[in-house]
Design an enzyme around this catalytic site. Sequence first.
Site, short mmCIF file in Angstrom:
data_model
loop_
_atom_site.label_atom_id
_atom_site.label_comp_id
_atom_site.label_asym_id
_atom_site.label_seq_id
_atom_site.Cartn_x
_atom_site.Cartn_y
_atom_site.Cartn_z
N GLU A 88 -44.71 105.38 0.10
CA GLU A 88 -44.51 106.77 0.52
C GLU A 88 -43.05 107.19 0.39
O GLU A 88 -42.76 108.30 -0.08
CB GLU A 88 -44.98 106.90 1.98
CG GLU A 88 -44.98 108.30 2.53
CD GLU A 88 -45.34 108.30 4.02
OE1 GLU A 88 -46.22 107.54 4.46
OE2 GLU A 88 -44.71 109.09 4.75
N HIS A 93 -37.26 99.67 2.59
CA HIS A 93 -37.43 99.50 4.03
C HIS A 93 -38.40 98.38 4.32
O HIS A 93 -39.29 98.08 3.53
CB HIS A 93 -37.89 100.80 4.70
CG HIS A 93 -39.14 101.39 4.13
ND1 HIS A 93 -39.14 102.14 2.97
CD2 HIS A 93 -40.42 101.35 4.53
CE1 HIS A 93 -40.37 102.54 2.70
NE2 HIS A 93 -41.18 102.07 3.62
P1 AMP Z 1 -44.18 103.24 2.92
O1 AMP Z 1 -43.18 103.92 2.01
O2 AMP Z 1 -45.56 103.23 2.32
O3 AMP Z 1 -43.73 101.86 3.33
O4 AMP Z 1 -44.30 104.11 4.24
C1 AMP Z 1 -43.22 104.85 4.74
C2 AMP Z 1 -43.28 104.91 6.24
O5 AMP Z 1 -42.26 105.78 6.67
C3 AMP Z 1 -44.60 105.43 6.83
O6 AMP Z 1 -45.12 104.46 7.75
C4 AMP Z 1 -44.20 106.73 7.54
O7 AMP Z 1 -44.90 106.95 8.73
C5 AMP Z 1 -42.72 106.52 7.79
N1 AMP Z 1 -41.93 107.75 7.81
C6 AMP Z 1 -41.93 108.77 6.93
N2 AMP Z 1 -41.04 109.71 7.29
C7 AMP Z 1 -40.44 109.27 8.41
C8 AMP Z 1 -39.43 109.79 9.28
N3 AMP Z 1 -38.84 110.96 9.04
N4 AMP Z 1 -39.08 109.06 10.36
C9 AMP Z 1 -39.66 107.88 10.62
N5 AMP Z 1 -40.62 107.33 9.85
C10 AMP Z 1 -41.01 108.02 8.75
#
Ligand code: AMP
Length: 131
Positions: A88, A93
Amino acid sequence: MASIFSMIVAGDIPCYKVAEDDRHLAFLDINPMAPGHTLVIPKREVDYLFDLPEDEYVALELFALKVAKALKAAMPCVRVAEAVLGMEVPHAHIHLVPINSESDVDFRHKLSLPGDEMASIAARIAAEFGK
Ligand code: AMP
Protein backbone atom coordinates in the site's frame (compact mmCIF):
# COMPACT_ATOMS: atom_id res chain seq x y z
CA MET A 1 5.91 13.35 -4.65
CA ALA A 2 6.82 12.43 -1.08
CA SER A 3 5.28 9.28 0.38
CA ILE A 4 2.66 9.63 3.09
CA PHE A 5 5.27 8.33 5.53
CA SER A 6 7.76 11.03 4.45
CA MET A 7 5.01 13.56 5.14
CA ILE A 8 4.72 12.06 8.64
CA VAL A 9 8.53 12.29 9.08
CA ALA A 10 8.39 15.95 7.99
CA GLY A 11 5.56 16.65 10.46
CA ASP A 12 3.20 17.62 7.63
CA ILE A 13 0.64 15.02 8.71
CA PRO A 14 0.17 13.68 12.25
CA CYS A 15 0.90 10.25 13.64
CA TYR A 16 0.69 8.46 16.95
CA LYS A 17 4.44 8.42 17.59
CA VAL A 18 5.93 5.56 19.56
CA ALA A 19 9.69 6.03 19.19
CA GLU A 20 12.26 7.94 17.19
CA ASP A 21 15.98 8.29 16.66
CA ASP A 22 17.94 10.29 14.11
CA ARG A 23 17.32 7.84 11.26
CA HIS A 24 14.15 5.96 12.24
CA LEU A 25 10.57 6.52 13.33
CA ALA A 26 7.95 4.20 14.83
CA PHE A 27 4.26 5.08 14.95
CA LEU A 28 0.92 3.29 15.26
CA ASP A 29 -0.68 1.84 12.15
CA ILE A 30 -3.79 3.92 11.56
CA ASN A 31 -5.84 0.74 10.94
CA PRO A 32 -4.31 -1.75 13.35
CA MET A 33 -4.74 -5.51 13.19
CA ALA A 34 -4.54 -5.41 16.97
CA PRO A 35 -4.15 -2.55 19.45
CA GLY A 36 -0.48 -1.54 19.42
CA HIS A 37 0.16 -2.50 15.77
CA THR A 38 3.22 -0.37 15.02
CA LEU A 39 5.04 0.61 11.85
CA VAL A 40 8.81 1.08 11.93
CA ILE A 41 10.31 3.11 9.11
CA PRO A 42 13.60 4.63 7.99
CA LYS A 43 13.22 8.41 7.76
CA ARG A 44 14.97 8.26 4.40
CA GLU A 45 12.41 7.36 1.74
CA VAL A 46 13.18 4.10 -0.04
CA ASP A 47 10.28 2.28 -1.66
CA TYR A 48 10.85 -1.31 -0.64
CA LEU A 49 12.36 -2.65 2.57
CA PHE A 50 14.48 -5.25 0.83
CA ASP A 51 15.99 -2.60 -1.46
CA LEU A 52 17.63 -0.88 1.52
CA PRO A 53 21.43 -1.02 1.62
CA GLU A 54 22.57 -3.67 4.11
CA ASP A 55 23.76 -1.20 6.75
CA GLU A 56 20.46 0.71 6.68
CA TYR A 57 18.46 -2.53 6.80
CA VAL A 58 20.41 -3.78 9.83
CA ALA A 59 20.09 -0.42 11.59
CA LEU A 60 16.33 -0.42 10.97
CA GLU A 61 15.96 -3.97 12.34
CA LEU A 62 18.00 -3.07 15.44
CA PHE A 63 15.70 -0.11 16.01
CA ALA A 64 12.66 -2.39 15.44
CA LEU A 65 14.08 -4.82 18.01
CA LYS A 66 13.99 -2.08 20.67
CA VAL A 67 10.49 -1.06 19.61
CA ALA A 68 9.31 -4.70 19.76
CA LYS A 69 10.58 -5.04 23.34
CA ALA A 70 8.77 -1.84 24.36
CA LEU A 71 5.64 -3.00 22.55
CA LYS A 72 5.61 -6.36 24.34
CA ALA A 73 6.08 -4.66 27.71
CA ALA A 74 3.29 -2.14 27.04
CA MET A 75 0.79 -4.47 25.36
CA PRO A 76 1.08 -7.90 27.01
CA CYS A 77 0.94 -10.62 24.35
CA VAL A 78 2.38 -14.03 23.55
CA ARG A 79 4.56 -12.75 20.69
CA VAL A 80 5.25 -9.65 18.67
CA ALA A 81 4.80 -10.61 15.02
CA GLU A 82 6.96 -8.93 12.40
CA ALA A 83 5.67 -8.63 8.86
CA VAL A 84 6.70 -6.96 5.62
CA LEU A 85 4.12 -6.25 2.91
CA GLY A 86 4.63 -2.90 1.25
CA MET A 87 1.57 -3.33 -0.95
CA GLU A 88 0.00 0.00 0.00
CA VAL A 89 2.66 2.52 0.98
CA PRO A 90 5.85 2.81 -1.15
CA HIS A 91 8.11 3.71 1.77
CA ALA A 92 9.99 0.87 3.46
CA HIS A 93 8.38 -0.25 6.71
CA ILE A 94 8.16 -3.14 9.15
CA HIS A 95 4.87 -4.10 10.79
CA LEU A 96 5.11 -5.09 14.47
CA VAL A 97 1.89 -6.62 15.80
CA PRO A 98 1.21 -7.93 19.33
CA ILE A 99 -0.42 -11.34 18.91
CA ASN A 100 -1.77 -14.15 21.04
CA SER A 101 -2.42 -16.66 18.25
CA GLU A 102 -1.68 -17.17 14.54
CA SER A 103 -5.16 -15.97 13.65
CA ASP A 104 -4.35 -12.51 15.03
CA VAL A 105 -2.27 -11.93 11.88
CA ASP A 106 -4.84 -11.17 9.21
CA PHE A 107 -4.30 -8.08 7.07
CA ARG A 108 -7.86 -8.36 5.73
CA HIS A 109 -9.35 -7.54 9.13
CA LYS A 110 -8.20 -4.28 10.60
CA LEU A 111 -9.54 -2.02 13.30
CA SER A 112 -10.35 1.64 13.60
CA LEU A 113 -9.80 2.71 17.20
CA PRO A 114 -10.85 6.04 18.76
CA GLY A 115 -8.14 8.70 18.71
CA ASP A 116 -7.89 8.91 22.49
CA GLU A 117 -7.28 5.15 22.68
CA MET A 118 -4.59 5.36 19.96
CA ALA A 119 -2.91 8.22 21.81
CA SER A 120 -2.98 6.33 25.10
CA ILE A 121 -1.51 3.16 23.49
CA ALA A 122 1.26 5.17 21.80
CA ALA A 123 2.11 6.85 25.11
CA ARG A 124 2.34 3.47 26.88
CA ILE A 125 4.71 2.06 24.26
CA ALA A 126 6.75 5.28 24.19
CA ALA A 127 7.12 5.15 27.99
CA GLU A 128 8.50 1.59 27.79
CA PHE A 129 10.83 2.57 24.94
CA GLY A 130 12.23 5.35 27.08
CA LYS A 131 13.11 3.01 30.00
P1 AMP B 1 1.57 -2.09 3.39
O1 AMP B 1 2.18 -1.04 2.49
O2 AMP B 1 0.76 -3.09 2.60
O3 AMP B 1 2.59 -2.76 4.28
O4 AMP B 1 0.52 -1.37 4.34
C1 AMP B 1 0.71 -0.04 4.76
C2 AMP B 1 0.13 0.14 6.14
O5 AMP B 1 0.22 1.52 6.44
C3 AMP B 1 -1.33 -0.27 6.31
O6 AMP B 1 -1.43 -1.21 7.38
C4 AMP B 1 -2.06 1.05 6.64
O7 AMP B 1 -3.09 0.90 7.58
C5 AMP B 1 -0.93 1.90 7.19
N1 AMP B 1 -1.09 3.34 6.97
C6 AMP B 1 -1.42 3.98 5.83
N2 AMP B 1 -1.45 5.31 6.02
C7 AMP B 1 -1.12 5.51 7.31
C8 AMP B 1 -0.97 6.68 8.13
N3 AMP B 1 -1.17 7.91 7.65
N4 AMP B 1 -0.63 6.51 9.43
C9 AMP B 1 -0.43 5.28 9.94
N5 AMP B 1 -0.55 4.14 9.22
C10 AMP B 1 -0.89 4.26 7.92
